[in-house]
Design a protein around this motif. Structure first.
Motif, mmCIF file in Angstrom:
data_model
loop_
_atom_site.group_PDB
_atom_site.id
_atom_site.type_symbol
_atom_site.label_atom_id
_atom_site.label_comp_id
_atom_site.label_asym_id
_atom_site.label_seq_id
_atom_site.Cartn_x
_atom_site.Cartn_y
_atom_site.Cartn_z
ATOM 1 N N ALA A 181 0.835 -1.206 0.000
ATOM 2 C CA ALA A 181 0.000 0.000 0.000
ATOM 3 C C ALA A 181 0.868 1.254 0.000
ATOM 4 O O ALA A 181 0.592 2.213 -0.739
ATOM 5 C CB ALA A 181 -0.945 -0.007 1.194
ATOM 6 N N GLU A 182 1.908 1.254 0.794
ATOM 7 C CA GLU A 182 2.794 2.423 0.857
ATOM 8 C C GLU A 182 3.594 2.563 -0.433
ATOM 9 O O GLU A 182 3.841 3.674 -0.902
ATOM 10 C CB GLU A 182 3.727 2.333 2.061
ATOM 11 N N ILE B 251 4.371 5.602 -5.457
ATOM 12 C CA ILE B 251 4.363 5.646 -6.919
ATOM 13 C C ILE B 251 3.373 6.714 -7.392
ATOM 14 O O ILE B 251 3.686 7.513 -8.273
ATOM 15 C CB ILE B 251 4.016 4.256 -7.512
ATOM 16 N N ALA B 252 2.197 6.749 -6.787
ATOM 17 C CA ALA B 252 1.185 7.742 -7.161
ATOM 18 C C ALA B 252 1.688 9.160 -6.870
ATOM 19 O O ALA B 252 1.524 10.064 -7.708
ATOM 20 C CB ALA B 252 -0.120 7.473 -6.408
ATOM 21 N N LYS C 67 17.317 0.289 -4.777
ATOM 22 C CA LYS C 67 18.081 1.533 -4.894
ATOM 23 C C LYS C 67 17.569 2.368 -6.072
ATOM 24 O O LYS C 67 17.368 3.582 -5.940
ATOM 25 C CB LYS C 67 19.566 1.223 -5.067
ATOM 26 N N LYS C 68 17.346 1.734 -7.218
ATOM 27 C CA LYS C 68 16.834 2.454 -8.385
ATOM 28 C C LYS C 68 15.443 3.023 -8.113
ATOM 29 O O LYS C 68 15.142 4.151 -8.499
ATOM 30 C CB LYS C 68 16.790 1.533 -9.605
ATOM 31 N N MET C 69 14.596 2.247 -7.442
ATOM 32 C CA MET C 69 13.246 2.729 -7.133
ATOM 33 C C MET C 69 13.302 3.895 -6.163
ATOM 34 O O MET C 69 12.534 4.848 -6.286
ATOM 35 C CB MET C 69 12.381 1.601 -6.574
ATOM 36 N N ALA C 70 14.196 3.822 -5.198
ATOM 37 C CA ALA C 70 14.339 4.918 -4.238
ATOM 38 C C ALA C 70 14.702 6.212 -4.964
ATOM 39 O O ALA C 70 14.138 7.274 -4.667
ATOM 40 C CB ALA C 70 15.396 4.570 -3.192
ATOM 41 N N ASN C 71 15.599 6.123 -5.922
ATOM 42 C CA ASN C 71 15.985 7.315 -6.693
ATOM 43 C C ASN C 71 14.842 7.789 -7.580
ATOM 44 O O ASN C 71 14.545 8.979 -7.630
ATOM 45 C CB ASN C 71 17.229 7.026 -7.536
ATOM 46 N N LEU C 72 14.213 6.865 -8.267
ATOM 47 C CA LEU C 72 13.134 7.199 -9.195
ATOM 48 C C LEU C 72 11.942 7.833 -8.483
ATOM 49 O O LEU C 72 11.323 8.765 -8.993
ATOM 50 C CB LEU C 72 12.689 5.937 -9.935
ATOM 51 N N LEU C 73 11.634 7.330 -7.291
ATOM 52 C CA LEU C 73 10.466 7.804 -6.541
ATOM 53 C C LEU C 73 10.817 8.851 -5.486
ATOM 54 O O LEU C 73 9.952 9.288 -4.730
ATOM 55 C CB LEU C 73 9.753 6.620 -5.873
ATOM 56 N N SER C 74 12.085 9.217 -5.409
ATOM 57 C CA SER C 74 12.573 10.183 -4.408
ATOM 58 C C SER C 74 12.218 9.748 -2.990
ATOM 59 O O SER C 74 11.673 10.521 -2.193
ATOM 60 C CB SER C 74 12.018 11.583 -4.685
ATOM 61 N N LEU C 75 12.520 8.492 -2.678
ATOM 62 C CA LEU C 75 12.213 7.937 -1.362
ATOM 63 C C LEU C 75 13.338 8.229 -0.385
ATOM 64 O O LEU C 75 14.517 8.121 -0.734
ATOM 65 C CB LEU C 75 12.024 6.419 -1.449
ATOM 66 N N SER C 76 12.970 8.561 0.834
ATOM 67 C CA SER C 76 13.951 8.715 1.894
ATOM 68 C C SER C 76 14.329 7.321 2.410
ATOM 69 O O SER C 76 13.669 6.324 2.102
ATOM 70 C CB SER C 76 13.368 9.540 3.042
ATOM 71 N N MET C 77 15.374 7.263 3.203
ATOM 72 C CA MET C 77 15.776 5.977 3.786
ATOM 73 C C MET C 77 14.662 5.436 4.683
ATOM 74 O O MET C 77 14.416 4.229 4.721
ATOM 75 C CB MET C 77 17.076 6.143 4.578
ATOM 76 N N LYS C 78 13.971 6.334 5.372
ATOM 77 C CA LYS C 78 12.841 5.924 6.211
ATOM 78 C C LYS C 78 11.757 5.280 5.344
ATOM 79 O O LYS C 78 11.197 4.246 5.713
ATOM 80 C CB LYS C 78 12.277 7.126 6.957
ATOM 81 N N ASP C 79 11.459 5.900 4.191
ATOM 82 C CA ASP C 79 10.464 5.342 3.268
ATOM 83 C C ASP C 79 10.886 3.966 2.770
ATOM 84 O O ASP C 79 10.078 3.044 2.708
ATOM 85 C CB ASP C 79 10.257 6.266 2.061
ATOM 86 N N LEU D 121 10.392 1.427 5.479
ATOM 87 C CA LEU D 121 8.969 1.165 5.696
ATOM 88 C C LEU D 121 8.387 0.312 4.576
ATOM 89 O O LEU D 121 7.679 -0.660 4.823
ATOM 90 C CB LEU D 121 8.198 2.485 5.803
ATOM 91 N N ILE D 122 8.699 0.661 3.335
ATOM 92 C CA ILE D 122 8.111 -0.025 2.186
ATOM 93 C C ILE D 122 8.685 -1.425 1.990
ATOM 94 O O ILE D 122 7.939 -2.398 1.860
ATOM 95 C CB ILE D 122 8.317 0.804 0.900
ATOM 96 N N PHE D 123 9.987 -1.540 1.945
ATOM 97 C CA PHE D 123 10.608 -2.794 1.547
ATOM 98 C C PHE D 123 10.964 -3.733 2.694
ATOM 99 O O PHE D 123 11.115 -4.928 2.495
ATOM 100 C CB PHE D 123 11.853 -2.526 0.696
ATOM 101 N N PHE D 124 11.114 -3.178 3.904
ATOM 102 C CA PHE D 124 11.549 -4.006 5.019
ATOM 103 C C PHE D 124 10.592 -3.989 6.196
ATOM 104 O O PHE D 124 10.876 -4.551 7.252
ATOM 105 C CB PHE D 124 12.948 -3.564 5.474
ATOM 106 N N ASP D 125 9.441 -3.330 6.037
ATOM 107 C CA ASP D 125 8.424 -3.232 7.096
ATOM 108 C C ASP D 125 9.000 -2.738 8.413
ATOM 109 O O ASP D 125 8.618 -3.191 9.491
ATOM 110 C CB ASP D 125 7.712 -4.577 7.300
ATOM 111 N N LEU D 126 9.962 -1.797 8.307
ATOM 112 C CA LEU D 126 10.567 -1.204 9.494
ATOM 113 C C LEU D 126 10.105 0.229 9.609
ATOM 114 O O LEU D 126 10.309 1.032 8.693
ATOM 115 C CB LEU D 126 12.099 -1.232 9.404
ATOM 116 N N ASP D 127 9.500 0.574 10.713
ATOM 117 C CA ASP D 127 9.076 1.953 10.940
ATOM 118 C C ASP D 127 10.141 2.617 11.811
ATOM 119 O O ASP D 127 10.088 2.560 13.041
ATOM 120 C CB ASP D 127 7.700 2.005 11.614
ATOM 121 N N VAL D 128 11.124 3.210 11.157
ATOM 122 C CA VAL D 128 12.256 3.830 11.850
ATOM 123 C C VAL D 128 11.932 5.295 12.091
ATOM 124 O O VAL D 128 11.632 6.039 11.167
ATOM 125 C CB VAL D 128 13.551 3.705 11.012
ATOM 126 N N ASN D 129 11.969 5.720 13.337
ATOM 127 C CA ASN D 129 11.683 7.114 13.678
ATOM 128 C C ASN D 129 12.888 7.929 13.645
ATOM 129 O O ASN D 129 13.797 8.202 13.637
ATOM 130 C CB ASN D 129 11.030 7.220 15.057
#
Length: 70
Positions: free
Chosen positions: A4-5, A10-11, A47-59, A62-70
């Motif tokens: 979902a995240e 992506i959206a 790594k490519k998706m993180a760059n393409l989607l402008s994801l932070s390390m936290k994102d 959360l998305i790929f490892f189900d870790l909610d890091v504060n």
């Protein structure tokens, strides 16, 4: 994986699954399979998706490892 995240990210980025698949060197079906958990994303794909989607390390965590890091 938090599908979902990933879909929300992506959206927000305004990128199509077709473009993501092309950037990753995958077919759209292979991307779909990975997003459904039928196969895993490689670290290079994440790594490519993180760059393409402008994801932070936290994102990424959360998305790929189900870790909610504060």
């Amino acid at each position: 994986m938090n599908v979902a995240e990933l879909r929300a990210s992506i959206a927000r980025a305004g990128v199509t699954n077709r473009k993501i698949a092309a950037e990753l060197g995958l077919s759209e079906q292979a991307l779909y399979n990975k997003m459904q958990g039928e196969s895993e994303f490689k670290s290079s794909e994440i790594k490519k998706m993180a760059n393409l989607l402008s994801l932070s390390m936290k994102d990424v965590n959360l998305i790929f490892f189900d870790l909610d890091v504060n």
